[in-house]
Design an enzyme around this catalytic site. Structure first.
Site, PDB file in Angstrom:
ATOM      1  N   PRO A 107      85.620  59.464  36.578  1.00  0.00           N
ATOM      2  CA  PRO A 107      85.373  59.879  37.966  1.00  0.00           C
ATOM      3  C   PRO A 107      85.472  58.710  38.952  1.00  0.00           C
ATOM      4  CG  PRO A 107      83.565  60.543  36.498  1.00  0.00           C
ATOM      5  CD  PRO A 107      84.453  59.635  35.726  1.00  0.00           C
ATOM      6  N   GLY A 109      84.681  55.800  41.556  1.00  0.00           N
ATOM      7  CA  GLY A 109      83.534  54.904  41.821  1.00  0.00           C
ATOM      8  C   GLY A 109      82.743  54.492  40.600  1.00  0.00           C
ATOM      9  N   THR A 110      83.326  54.655  39.400  1.00  0.00           N
ATOM     10  CA  THR A 110      82.553  54.289  38.208  1.00  0.00           C
ATOM     11  C   THR A 110      82.836  52.859  37.745  1.00  0.00           C
ATOM     12  OG1 THR A 110      84.271  55.491  37.027  1.00  0.00           O
ATOM     13  CG2 THR A 110      82.147  56.578  37.227  1.00  0.00           C
ATOM     14  N   GLU A 334      62.706  75.801  52.469  1.00  0.00           N
ATOM     15  CA  GLU A 334      62.627  74.646  51.562  1.00  0.00           C
ATOM     16  C   GLU A 334      61.308  74.653  50.792  1.00  0.00           C
ATOM     17  OE1 GLU A 334      65.279  73.110  50.975  1.00  0.00           O
ATOM     18  OE2 GLU A 334      66.358  73.879  52.705  1.00  0.00           O
ATOM     19  N   HIS A 337      61.819  76.883  47.791  1.00  0.00           N
ATOM     20  CA  HIS A 337      62.519  76.186  46.698  1.00  0.00           C
ATOM     21  C   HIS A 337      61.544  75.275  45.949  1.00  0.00           C
ATOM     22  CE1 HIS A 337      66.542  77.460  47.631  1.00  0.00           C
ATOM     23  NE2 HIS A 337      66.661  76.775  48.766  1.00  0.00           N
ATOM     24  N   ASP A 408      73.108  78.789  48.326  1.00  0.00           N
ATOM     25  CA  ASP A 408      72.169  78.985  47.202  1.00  0.00           C
ATOM     26  C   ASP A 408      72.649  80.111  46.306  1.00  0.00           C
ATOM     27  OD1 ASP A 408      70.553  77.114  48.371  1.00  0.00           O
ATOM     28  OD2 ASP A 408      69.186  78.566  49.297  1.00  0.00           O
TER      29      ASP A 408
END
Ligand code: ATP
Length: 493
Positions: A107, A109-110, A334, A337, A408
């Site tokens: 991936p 930026g590794t 929120e 959740h 969601d």
């Protein structure tokens, strides 16, 4: 400089000829024709072909595998391959053909580019870097010429630096090495790739400068099979996202030059950042330092890191200020959740906020229990419940739902689909693609509706915590996980 002096001398000569009464018209025509030709060649990239990035000796010496965190197995594999180059005498003696290419996949930026730089340092090689996109032009032949120039430039740089090895790094190799015949301007693409294959085939162990090609991609499925066959990219090294231990190492690397306050717990930050790449973690450390500077703080504290995790995950704070009614709805959503997250796994809420960031008006951040790569049915059902809890809370506390839950629902349906595809639904093990659409739809809806009923019961039972959490969120914009749990303890016991 030389160009400017030559133009100056020519102008002076022409002027003197004019003063002496000579006819200078033919010279003017000649100059115009030469200028036109030069301009045309430049446009086509035939002159002044790109100078590829070379890293100075001083810069390269400073960079080693010790500066890369969380990639032990990739580094080990890469070092094993590079040892072939270091021990070229025994390779020659045993008649082993040289290693020509190493492909780093993983991936973004590794740390693939970092690995290539460290590889150059490890093998004491000159480093020449470029990117696949630099080879693609409209005109057939230009890309191929650039490939030739890249290898030539590597050899020249190594000779200049008095090195026997050169490492050519090509990032985004899939742009130049994609499957042939797939693009519209395929003639140019094919010629460029063919030239790369020719250059790779020409690499020999007894060359004055031994060249190794290291390429990086996050789309190895797009590469032409000719590139992947033995004798071309002989080694493939997977550079994956770091695990918790790896994230901790990377955080240590990127905070070693920063003054950290006593309350900073890098282990906790590593735990909270599941899915972050090395580049995300570097940015996280940098953002935390910027926040500390804005607050005129001499040290970087834990709350700077917490804030920058949100920033890196969700994007910067937005200037838009929602209306009071919207803010209240977001706070209820929120809190819903967070409530479900705590019910299904105690201690899982890291923070709840109603600060608009990126595309979201609010956000509940969970602390992953541990890095998880396999999910049980219970886990997926709990995730569906957490996803639905925002919308259900809006309905129970405010009397109706809003459009803010579509993301969601998408995630909830995706998790239900995973349950079906993994053979964990009531249908058992099935071939999802040959399942009638109606049955598939019924099964997924059944899973989601079952969880919705469960969430409704939980929220009705715990209705009275919403007053406190919404009030704090509207006043302070954020509640930490610990404070949220304290409110739950007070109100629900
Ligand atoms: P891309 O595929 O997008 O080209 P990449 O895998 O080549 O990305 P790099 O360019 O090597 O990623 O990394 C970008 C930055 O992220 C580095 O300069 C470094 O600051 C940080 N970084 C990434 N991975 C690591 C790591 N494993 N250890 C330390 N820092 C890292």
């Amino acid at each position: 400089m030389i160009k400017e002096i030559s133009i100056g001398i020519s102008m002076a000569a022409l002027l003197s000829m004019l003063i002496m009464g000579y006819d200078i018209t033919p010279f003017l025509f000649l100059a115009a024709a030469a200028g036109g030709l030069y301009y045309f060649a430049r446009m086509r990239g035939l002159i002044n072909v790109k100078n590829f990035e070379t890293v100075s000796v001083a810069e390269r010496r400073d960079f080693s595998f010790d500066d890369i965190g969380g990639q032990e197995s990739a580094i080990k594999e890469l070092k094993e391959a590079l040892d072939f180059i270091k021990n070229h005498c025994s390779i020659k003696h045993l008649g082993i053909r040289p290693l020509k290419g190493i492909l780093l996949t993983g991936p973004p930026g590794t740390g693939k580019t970092l690995m290539a730089k460290a590889a150059a340092s490890y093998t004491d090689a000159a480093f020449v870097a470029s990117s696949g996109s630099e080879f693609i032009e409209m005109y057939a032949g230009v890309g191929a010429q650039r490939v030739r120039k890249l290898f030539q430039s590597a050899r020249e740089t190594a000779s200049r630096q008095k090195k026997n090895n050169a490492l050519v790094f090509i990032d985004e190799i899939e742009i130049l090495g994609g499957k042939r015949g797939k693009t519209t301007s395929h003639l140019e693409y094919d010629q460029t790739l063919n030239q790369l294959l020719v250059e790779m085939d020409g690499l020999k162990v007894d060359d004055n400068v031994r060249v190794l090609l290291v390429a990086a991609t996050n789309r190895d499925d797009m590469l032409d099979p000719a590139l992947l066959r033995p004798g071309r990219f002989d080694r493939r090294v997977k550079v994956d996202l770091p695990d918790k231990e790896g994230r901790l190492q990377i955080l240590k690397l990127h905070t070693r030059n920063k003054p950290l306050a006593g309350d900073v717990k890098l282990e906790a930050i590593a735990k909270d950042t599941f899915g972050f790449s090395g580049a995300h973690l570097e940015s996280l450390a940098n953002e935390a330092a910027i926040l500390a500077m804005r607050e005129d703080s001499q040290e970087i504290c834990q709350h700077h890191f917490n804030e920058s995790i949100d920033k890196v995950m969700m994007g910067g704070k937005l200037d838009k200020k929602p209306s009071e009614a919207d803010m209240k709805r977001v706070a209820v959503h929120e809190s819903g959740h967070a409530l479900l997250s705590e019910i299904v796994r105690r201690g899982s809420v890291s923070a709840v906020t109603v600060t608009p960031r990126g595309d979201a008006l609010g956000y509940m951040r969970q602390t992953p229990e541990d890095d998880t790569y396999l999910y049980t049915k219970d886990f997926l059902e709990n995730q569906i419940a957490i996803m639905l809890a925002g919308s259900v809370a809006e309905e129970i506390i405010l009397g109706n739902r809003s459009t803010g839950s579509s993301g969601d629902f998408e995630q909830a349906v995706r998790a239900a689909d995973t349950i079906l595809r993994s053979g964990m639904s009531d249908l058992g093990v099935v071939c999802p693609d040959s399942l009638p659409q109606e049955l598939k739809h019924k099964t997924i809806t059944g899973i989601v509706n079952g969880q919705e009923e469960r969430v409704k019961n939980y929220i009705i039972e715990s209705k009275h915590i919403f007053n406190s959490t919404v009030e704090i969120l509207l006043e302070e914009e954020k509640i930490s996980g610990d404070r949220f749990r304290e409110i739950m303890r007070e109100k629900l016991n």
